[in-house]
Design a protein around this motif. Structure first.
Motif, mmCIF file in Angstrom:
data_model
loop_
_atom_site.group_PDB
_atom_site.id
_atom_site.type_symbol
_atom_site.label_atom_id
_atom_site.label_comp_id
_atom_site.label_asym_id
_atom_site.label_seq_id
_atom_site.Cartn_x
_atom_site.Cartn_y
_atom_site.Cartn_z
ATOM 1 N N LEU A 63 -10.063 -12.385 -19.453
ATOM 2 C CA LEU A 63 -9.173 -12.862 -18.397
ATOM 3 C C LEU A 63 -7.999 -13.616 -18.998
ATOM 4 O O LEU A 63 -6.849 -13.390 -18.610
ATOM 5 C CB LEU A 63 -9.938 -13.739 -17.405
ATOM 6 C CG LEU A 63 -9.122 -14.366 -16.281
ATOM 7 C CD1 LEU A 63 -8.440 -13.296 -15.438
ATOM 8 C CD2 LEU A 63 -10.010 -15.249 -15.408
ATOM 9 N N SER A 64 -8.257 -14.474 -19.945
ATOM 10 C CA SER A 64 -7.181 -15.221 -20.604
ATOM 11 C C SER A 64 -6.220 -14.286 -21.332
ATOM 12 O O SER A 64 -5.003 -14.474 -21.278
ATOM 13 C CB SER A 64 -7.762 -16.226 -21.593
ATOM 14 O OG SER A 64 -8.573 -17.157 -20.917
ATOM 15 N N GLU A 65 -6.759 -13.262 -21.986
ATOM 16 C CA GLU A 65 -5.910 -12.286 -22.686
ATOM 17 C C GLU A 65 -5.067 -11.486 -21.702
ATOM 18 O O GLU A 65 -3.889 -11.228 -21.962
ATOM 19 C CB GLU A 65 -6.773 -11.342 -23.515
ATOM 20 C CG GLU A 65 -7.437 -11.987 -24.705
ATOM 21 C CD GLU A 65 -8.418 -11.050 -25.394
ATOM 22 O OE1 GLU A 65 -8.408 -9.832 -25.112
ATOM 23 O OE2 GLU A 65 -9.203 -11.546 -26.222
ATOM 24 N N ASP A 66 -5.664 -11.081 -20.587
ATOM 25 C CA ASP A 66 -4.923 -10.313 -19.580
ATOM 26 C C ASP A 66 -3.807 -11.144 -18.961
ATOM 27 O O ASP A 66 -2.696 -10.656 -18.738
ATOM 28 C CB ASP A 66 -5.864 -9.805 -18.491
ATOM 29 C CG ASP A 66 -6.799 -8.709 -18.985
ATOM 30 O OD1 ASP A 66 -6.592 -8.200 -20.107
ATOM 31 O OD2 ASP A 66 -7.739 -8.369 -18.241
ATOM 32 N N ILE A 67 -4.093 -12.405 -18.686
ATOM 33 C CA ILE A 67 -3.065 -13.290 -18.126
ATOM 34 C C ILE A 67 -1.924 -13.459 -19.119
ATOM 35 O O ILE A 67 -0.754 -13.413 -18.742
ATOM 36 C CB ILE A 67 -3.681 -14.648 -17.724
ATOM 37 C CG1 ILE A 67 -4.560 -14.473 -16.484
ATOM 38 C CG2 ILE A 67 -2.590 -15.680 -17.453
ATOM 39 C CD1 ILE A 67 -5.358 -15.691 -16.098
ATOM 40 N N ALA A 68 -2.241 -13.639 -20.386
ATOM 41 C CA ALA A 68 -1.206 -13.776 -21.415
ATOM 42 C C ALA A 68 -0.369 -12.498 -21.514
ATOM 43 O O ALA A 68 0.862 -12.565 -21.646
ATOM 44 C CB ALA A 68 -1.842 -14.101 -22.759
ATOM 45 N N PHE A 69 -1.020 -11.331 -21.444
ATOM 46 C CA PHE A 69 -0.305 -10.051 -21.493
ATOM 47 C C PHE A 69 0.661 -9.920 -20.318
ATOM 48 O O PHE A 69 1.829 -9.566 -20.496
ATOM 49 C CB PHE A 69 -1.311 -8.896 -21.490
ATOM 50 C CG PHE A 69 -0.675 -7.539 -21.338
ATOM 51 C CD1 PHE A 69 -0.098 -6.908 -22.421
ATOM 52 C CD2 PHE A 69 -0.646 -6.906 -20.099
ATOM 53 C CE1 PHE A 69 0.498 -5.656 -22.283
ATOM 54 C CE2 PHE A 69 -0.057 -5.667 -19.951
ATOM 55 C CZ PHE A 69 0.518 -5.041 -21.043
ATOM 56 N N ILE A 70 0.174 -10.204 -19.111
ATOM 57 C CA ILE A 70 1.011 -10.085 -17.913
ATOM 58 C C ILE A 70 2.168 -11.064 -17.978
ATOM 59 O O ILE A 70 3.314 -10.716 -17.671
ATOM 60 C CB ILE A 70 0.170 -10.298 -16.647
ATOM 61 C CG1 ILE A 70 -0.825 -9.157 -16.482
ATOM 62 C CG2 ILE A 70 1.055 -10.414 -15.411
ATOM 63 C CD1 ILE A 70 -1.903 -9.426 -15.456
#
Length: 103
Positions: A63-70
């Motif tokens: 989730l943290s990685e996806d938020i950073a990507f977005i």
């Protein structure tokens, strides 16, 4: 009108499960349909949500990685937008705000 609804739900919900579903959806939309999803996410101020969410600590590292990507994708797109482009994306999303493009 689906993306603005998901952004509103994520802003109001503090549940990690809910965020995981919608953030994963946004990531997939950006990967597979960037030209259609990007203006809607920008117009709905999803970048503000992602900036705030990136400061939180989640138990799910994906989730943290996806938020950073977005967040990175949206910020890169916003830098490239002119004020007129920003105005157009807000009009298309239906989420108008008293920001500089409207004054």
């Amino acid at each position: 009108m689906f993306i603005p609804l998901t952004v509103a739900i994520c802003r109001s919900s503090g549940k990690e499960k809910v965020l995981r579903v919608y953030v994963g959806l946004w990531k997939n939309l950006l990967i597979h349909s960037k030209t259609k999803a990007m203006p809607l996410l920008i117009g709905c101020k999803a970048v503000d949500f992602c900036i705030n969410a990136s400061k939180k600590r989640f138990t799910d590292p994906d989730l943290s990685e996806d938020i950073a990507f977005i967040c990175e994708e949206l910020q890169n797109a916003i830098v490239k937008l002119s004020s007129f482009d920003e105005y157009v994306t807000e009009v298309k999303s239906g989420q108008l705000d008293w920001s500089p493009p409207h004054k």
